[in-house]
Design a protein around this motif. Structure first.
Motif, short mmCIF file in Angstrom:
data_model
loop_
_atom_site.label_atom_id
_atom_site.label_comp_id
_atom_site.label_asym_id
_atom_site.label_seq_id
_atom_site.Cartn_x
_atom_site.Cartn_y
_atom_site.Cartn_z
N LYS A 267 7.69 -5.39 4.04
CA LYS A 267 7.00 -6.57 3.52
C LYS A 267 6.57 -6.35 2.08
N ALA A 268 5.98 -5.19 1.80
CA ALA A 268 5.50 -4.91 0.45
C ALA A 268 6.66 -4.79 -0.53
N PHE A 269 7.71 -4.10 -0.11
CA PHE A 269 8.86 -3.90 -0.99
C PHE A 269 9.49 -5.24 -1.35
N LEU A 270 9.62 -6.12 -0.37
CA LEU A 270 10.24 -7.43 -0.60
C LEU A 270 9.31 -8.41 -1.28
N ASN A 271 8.05 -7.98 -1.48
CA ASN A 271 7.05 -8.79 -2.19
C ASN A 271 6.78 -8.19 -3.56
N ASP A 272 7.86 -7.69 -4.20
CA ASP A 272 7.77 -7.11 -5.54
C ASP A 272 6.82 -5.93 -5.62
N GLY A 273 6.69 -5.19 -4.50
CA GLY A 273 5.90 -3.97 -4.52
C GLY A 273 4.42 -4.17 -4.30
#
Length: 696
Positions: free
Chosen positions: A309-315
């Motif tokens: 989730k975090a990775f796909l949310n621009d970190g």
């Protein structure tokens, strides 16, 4: 005592077998093993019932949690899938939401409890590398390191053995383009005895630091050592122990409370049990060093969903905390090394899709993980803001089945990038530049490429029951009947130097057609093909300006050293089992072969390392490895001339059937004379080792 030794041999042989098998096909890649008749869409066909009963919205990706769960329920209900793993967890995220995080199977054969995706921990193997790379990118974000830094800047004065004028950089570590010689964890790196003491991360680095054998940045080879070195550099720059750094700067901000690179009591207590082929539970094991930046991480499906989730949310984590800059996320999502635009190699932390032909035109980044008893796969579609993680308690290809089914269920309307679109293939004459033998950079098994009369390529390797035919779809790109790609790389002069096909995680180097000769081994020498090819592959250390002495006898110790080098079996620093090898220059090689289950002594606790090896003894060692790992099937149908010891008949007969020899083996009246009782010499050793690597 003997019982414990036998257990150890089975365990270490299992480690070796797993390493060789996974290395030969690459982590997560099995398409080289598929039969031409295989139907990769079988799982999708069995899911037709689901597809017909839900909205067509799923054709552009997962959206509805109930539909995704129904898809997974149907997939994991298949009998053939159930047979591949007793316990599995999977999570799917899309657009900032966790659509599914669920366990399948049971916690143990005697239990009826379903696996819990939130509590059950799994060893995720090399998926750990994603987090190690993320830690490096955090330090890049902070300006504490640069991707173009020479790694020597962080090695406390250590000078890398590198004859090239190009240094190894941080970026090379991330893309596995260092040019390092192969280094793999030894059996001593697995600690089954809790009383065994682990060495430090620093010790593990400098004890085996490899030389650079190819120009950095020019070739791709999956490299566990490069990822371990990343972890050491994180430790050096941050001033924190590697595991502590990841815990503080990645796991805690993301809320990943059930993840660690260490074997904590809580996480081990929740670890899904894995089982061997006989159904026996594999004992819980630790590592030396205790934290492997390249593969010791434990996690849950729910924790991995938080990361996706975090990775796909621009970190950015759910609470707004920035884990990685958008620039670093983009760099980790974009392929930085490609052998061909349509067959990528690596990003900073991820790799090519597990099955490139099944992406259906989608941009996919992937990371497979394998460690004794466990396999995992993390893949994401950055453009679709979609991610999937699966982990299970066997070393099977279940993840490939799930990847194929998932991509064909949700993106079936898209077109494969490997479908020819009017490219006119070159003539057979022009294709001859691709012909030859190619040696995998990681495990030196050979692939043979020939040109067929119809302008196609014929490819054979150890995994192909017959030659595979490939059609040209671009100047340096070919595709087989199953849609699997093969790509070539050329140098500045247009000469073909590398190829990638059956092993997605390493290039294969083309063996020179005109290798440099020894003073006493010219191109006309009857053993020139074997000797000069092994020299060009880097297996022979003899100086080309000096005589090779092809008829010099080979000692038992020297044979083991050469054998281990071919198979990248690391030296062992454990106390020697044999009483007469302490002073041998090959002590560590011999001990490693013992631990890998390759050797028996000569009686009375001795090995006799300085005695010339008999040809039947050499055949027995090669036979043991090739059959145990499944690389070759026993072929003991050759009729042998008298003289072979009873215990060596199967090995010698198989060596004859497999043609693992040079012109020294003769046939008369249908009977083969292997010369079993003769001492092996260097030219015969070269013939044995080289033919051992050839396709069937």
């Amino acid at each position: 005592m003997k019982k414990n030794v036998n257990k150890r041999t089975r365990r270490t042989l299992g480690i070796l077998t797993a390493f060789l098998t996974l290395s030969l096909v690459g982590e997560g890649s099995v398409y080289a093993q598929q039969q031409p008749e295989a139907d990769p869409f079988n799982s999708v066909k069995q899911l037709a019932a689901i597809s017909s009963s839900v909205s067509e919205d799923f054709k552009s990706g997962p959206r509805d949690a109930k539909e995704v769960e129904a898809f997974l329920d149907s997939f994991f209900a298949q009998d053939d899938i159930k047979q591949k793993a007793g316990s599995t967890v999977v999570s799917v995220v899309q657009g900032g939401k966790v659509l599914v995080s669920k366990g399948y199977g049971i916690t143990a054969p005697t239990s009826k409890s379903q696996e819990d995706a939130e509590r059950a921990t799994f060893r995720i193997g090399s998926v750990s590398k994603v987090f190690t790379a993320a830690a490096i990118m955090q330090l890049v974000d902070q300006g504490k390191i640069s991707l173009q830094d020479n790694i020597e800047k962080y090695l406390d004065g250590y000078k890398v053995t590198n004859s090239y004028d190009t240094p190894v950089t941080i970026e090379n570590l991330l893309t596995h383009t260092t040019g390092f010689e192969v280094r793999e964890p030894t059996d001593a790196s697995y600690l089954f005895d809790p009383s065994q003491k682990a060495i430090s991360l620093k010790e593990s680095i400098f004890e085996v630091f490899p030389p650079v054998v190819r120009k950095p940045g020019t070739s791709y080879m999956y490299d566990n050592f490069a990822s371990r070195l990343q972890g050491y550099i994180v430790q050096q720059v941050s001033g924190e122990r590697f595991g502590n750094y990841v815990e503080k700067h990645l796991f805690e901000p993301l809320g990943m409370t059930s993840s660690s690179f260490s074997m904590t009591k809580d996480l081990v207590g929740r670890l899904a049990t894995s089982y061997d082929a006989e159904g026996n539970a594999i004992p819980v094991y630790g590592f030396s060093p205790s934290e492997w930046p390249e593969g010791s991480m434990l996690s849950t499906a729910s924790d991995m969903a938080l990361f996706m989730k975090a990775f796909l949310n621009d970190g950015r984590a759910a609470d707004g905390t920035v884990i990685l800059s958008p620039e670093s996320v983009k760099a980790m999502s974009a392929y930085q090394m490609v052998i061909h635009p349509d067959l990528p190699d690596t990003t900073y932390g991820f790799e090519s899709p597990v099955i490139p032909s099944q992406t259906n035109g989608e941009v996919v980044i992937s990371k497979g993980g394998d460690i004794l008893g466990y396999s995992s796969l993390l893949w994401m579609l950055p453009d679709r803001k979609t991610g999937v993680f699966v982990s299970y308690n066997t070393n099977q290809d279940l993840r490939n089945d799930l990847f194929t089914a998932f991509m064909n269920h949700y993106y079936a309307s898209n077109k494969s990038v490997y479908e020819p679109e009017g490219f006119k293939g070159q003539s057979a004459d022009l294709l001859t530049k691709f012909e030859g033998l190619y040696s995998d950079l990681r495990i030196k098994l050979l692939t043979k490429i020939e040109v067929a009369g119809d302008g196609t390529l014929l490819v054979s390797d150890l995994f192909s029951p017959s030659k595979l035919k490939l059609k040209q779809i671009d100047e340096l790109l070919f595709v087989d009947d199953q849609g699997n790609p093969l790509a070539f790389k050329t140098d500045a002069n247009g000469r073909v130097i590398y190829m990638k096909y059956s092993n997605l995680y390493s290039y294969a180097a083309k063996i020179p057609e005109d290798p440099v000769e020894f003073p006493d081994v010219s191109a006309k020498h009857p053993y020139a093909r074997y000797i000069l090819s092994l020299k060009s592959l880097g297996y022979l250390t003899e100086d080309l300006s000096q005589p090779f002495q092809p008829q010099q006898t080979v000692t038992r110790g020297a044979f083991i050293h050469a054998f281990n080098t071919i198979w990248s079996i690391p030296e062992s620093s454990n106390p020697p089992v044999f009483t007469d090898i302490e002073n041998s220059p090959y002590r560590k090689d011999i001990q490693a072969a013992v631990e890998a289950g390759m050797l028996n002594g000569t009686g009375s606790g001795k090995f006799e390392p300085e005695r010339p090896i008999l040809r039947e003894e050499a055949a027995a060692i090669v036979y043991r490895l090739l059959t145990v790992t499944g690389i070759r099937m026993p072929g003991s149908t050759a009729v042998l001339a008298p003289g072979t010891s009873k215990w060596a008949v199967d090995a010698v007969s198989s060596a004859v059937i497999w043609k693992l020899h040079g012109p020294e083996v003769t046939e008369s009246n249908g009977m083969f004379d292997y010369g079993s009782q003769r001492e092996m010499n260097k030219q015969e050793l070269a013939a044995l080792l080289f033919t051992m690597l050839l396709p069937n």
